[in-house]
Design a protein around this motif. Sequence first.
Motif, short mmCIF file in Angstrom:
data_model
loop_
_atom_site.label_atom_id
_atom_site.label_comp_id
_atom_site.label_asym_id
_atom_site.label_seq_id
_atom_site.Cartn_x
_atom_site.Cartn_y
_atom_site.Cartn_z
N ALA A 34 -10.00 9.00 -1.17
CA ALA A 34 -10.59 7.70 -0.86
C ALA A 34 -9.53 6.60 -1.01
CB ALA A 34 -11.76 7.43 -1.79
N GLY A 35 -9.54 5.65 -0.12
CA GLY A 35 -8.63 4.50 -0.24
C GLY A 35 -7.30 4.72 0.43
N SER A 36 -6.62 5.85 0.10
CA SER A 36 -5.30 6.09 0.67
C SER A 36 -5.36 7.05 1.85
CB SER A 36 -4.36 6.65 -0.39
OG SER A 36 -4.72 7.98 -0.71
N TYR B 172 -8.37 0.82 4.27
CA TYR B 172 -7.50 1.31 3.20
C TYR B 172 -7.64 0.41 1.98
CZ TYR B 172 -5.11 4.17 6.69
OH TYR B 172 -4.83 5.08 7.67
N THR B 173 -7.44 0.99 0.81
CA THR B 173 -7.40 0.18 -0.41
C THR B 173 -5.95 -0.15 -0.70
OG1 THR B 173 -9.28 1.45 -1.19
CG2 THR B 173 -8.17 0.06 -2.81
N ILE C 98 -8.91 -4.76 0.40
CA ILE C 98 -9.19 -3.84 1.50
C ILE C 98 -8.36 -4.25 2.71
CG2 ILE C 98 -10.99 -2.98 3.05
CD1 ILE C 98 -11.35 -2.08 0.17
N GLU D 129 -7.10 -5.09 -6.39
CA GLU D 129 -7.42 -4.29 -5.21
C GLU D 129 -7.79 -5.20 -4.05
OE1 GLU D 129 -10.34 -1.26 -5.43
OE2 GLU D 129 -9.45 -0.34 -7.21
N TYR E 106 -3.13 -2.54 -3.13
CA TYR E 106 -3.00 -3.10 -4.48
C TYR E 106 -1.96 -4.19 -4.44
CZ TYR E 106 -5.80 0.87 -5.82
OH TYR E 106 -6.81 1.77 -5.90
N PHE F 21 0.83 -1.19 0.00
CA PHE F 21 0.00 0.00 0.00
C PHE F 21 0.87 1.25 0.00
CE2 PHE F 21 -1.44 3.29 2.94
CZ PHE F 21 -2.35 3.91 2.09
#
Length: 289
Positions: A37-39, A159-160, A170, A168, A162, A7
Motif C-alpha cells: 500500500a502507498g508505494s 501514492y503515499t 497523497i 504524509e 513523505y 517518494f
Amino acid sequence: MIPHTLFFTFALLFAPSLAGSVQKGGACNQKNNKLLAGSYQFHSDCDSVTFCNSTNLCQLKGCRRDIFPFGYSESSHLPDLCPNDQFCPDEMDACQPLLPVGSPCQLNRDDQCAPPPNFKQLANPRFGMNNNGSVCLNFQCYWANVTANQPCVVENTAYTGYGADGQEFIDIVSRGNCMTGLYCDSQNLVCKQTLALGQSCAADKECDSMNCLGTQVCGTPADAPKHFPIFVYIVVCFGIFGGIFGTLIGLFFVHRRQRDTEREKRMQYWREQVEWSSSLREKRCTHVR
Ligand SMILES: *[C@@H]1O[C@H](CO)[C@@H](O)[C@H](O)[C@H]1NC(C)=O
Ligand SMILES: *[C@@H]1O[C@H](CO)[C@@H](O)[C@H](O)[C@H]1NC(C)=O
Ligand SMILES: *[C@@H]1O[C@H](CO)[C@@H](O)[C@H](O)[C@H]1NC(C)=O
C-alpha cells in the motif's frame, strides 16, 4: 505539483525492510505476493535474491531488471538482464516475451507491452509517459496512439509520499494512452491538448512541463536547470578577475615599498663607508706629511 523524488527516496531507503525474509529453499506462499500500500512496490515472503516458486518454496531469481540490483553481495552471481524482446516480471522468476496489445500487464510496467509498428513516432520517454509507444493502464497493454478529442483510457494511482518533515501526503499519478502532447481528461475521457507555461491547470498531466504549481498554473519542468540573468555572470567575472589583479597589484606595491626601504638602507651603508674611507685617507695623509 509535489516533488516525486521525495517518494522515490523513501522507496529506496525503506526497500531493504520491505523485502521478505525467507531464504532460498524456505517455505513461502504465492498468495502473499502483493503490491504494498502507498508505494505499490512488489512484495513476497522471499528475500531480495529469491522469488516464491510454483511449489511455494523460495528459489533464486531467474532474471533482473536493474543493472545493479539491490540485495546482492559483491561476490554473488547476478541473474541475467532480459534481451530486448523480453521482459523481467515483478516476481523476477524468468524472462518472458513482450505482451501484445490488450494483454494483461503489471502496474507501471509499460516495458512489458510490445511496441506498436510506429513506435518511433509514438515513443515518449519524457516523464515516463510510455515505453516505445506502449503503455500499461489498469493492468492492460495499450498503445499511446489516441489523437485529440478521441476517447481515451485513464489510470489514476494514489501514492503515499513523505515530506521533509515526515508528513504524509497523497500524490495522484494519472496516466493515459493519448499521443505525445495530449493528456486524457479524467472527466470526459477524451484526449486534450496539454497546456503551455502559465496557463491554469488542475493536475500535473495537464501541463506540457508536467508541473502544475500550487498556484494552479503550469510551471517550468521540475528538472529544468536554473538560469541566471547575464549580469550575474558579469559580476562573478569581475569578482574573479578583480580578485586576481587586485592581489597582484597589492603585492606589487607592498614589495616596492620593501624594495625602497632595502635600497635606502644600502645607500646609507654605502655613504657611511665612503665617508669612513675618505676620513681615513685624510688622516693617513696628515701622518705622511
Ligand atoms: C522451487 O524451489 C525449490 C528450492 O529452490 C526447488 O528445489 C524446486 O525445484 C523449485 N520448484 C520448481 C517447480 O521449480
Ligand atoms: C524500442 O524498440 C526498439 C525496436 O524493437 C528496440 O530496439 C529498443 O530497444 C526499444 N526501446 C526501449 C526503450 O524499449
Ligand atoms: C491504437 O491503439 C490501439 C490499441 O491500444 C489499437 O487497437 C488501434 O488499432 C490503434 N489505432 C491506430 C490508428 O493505430
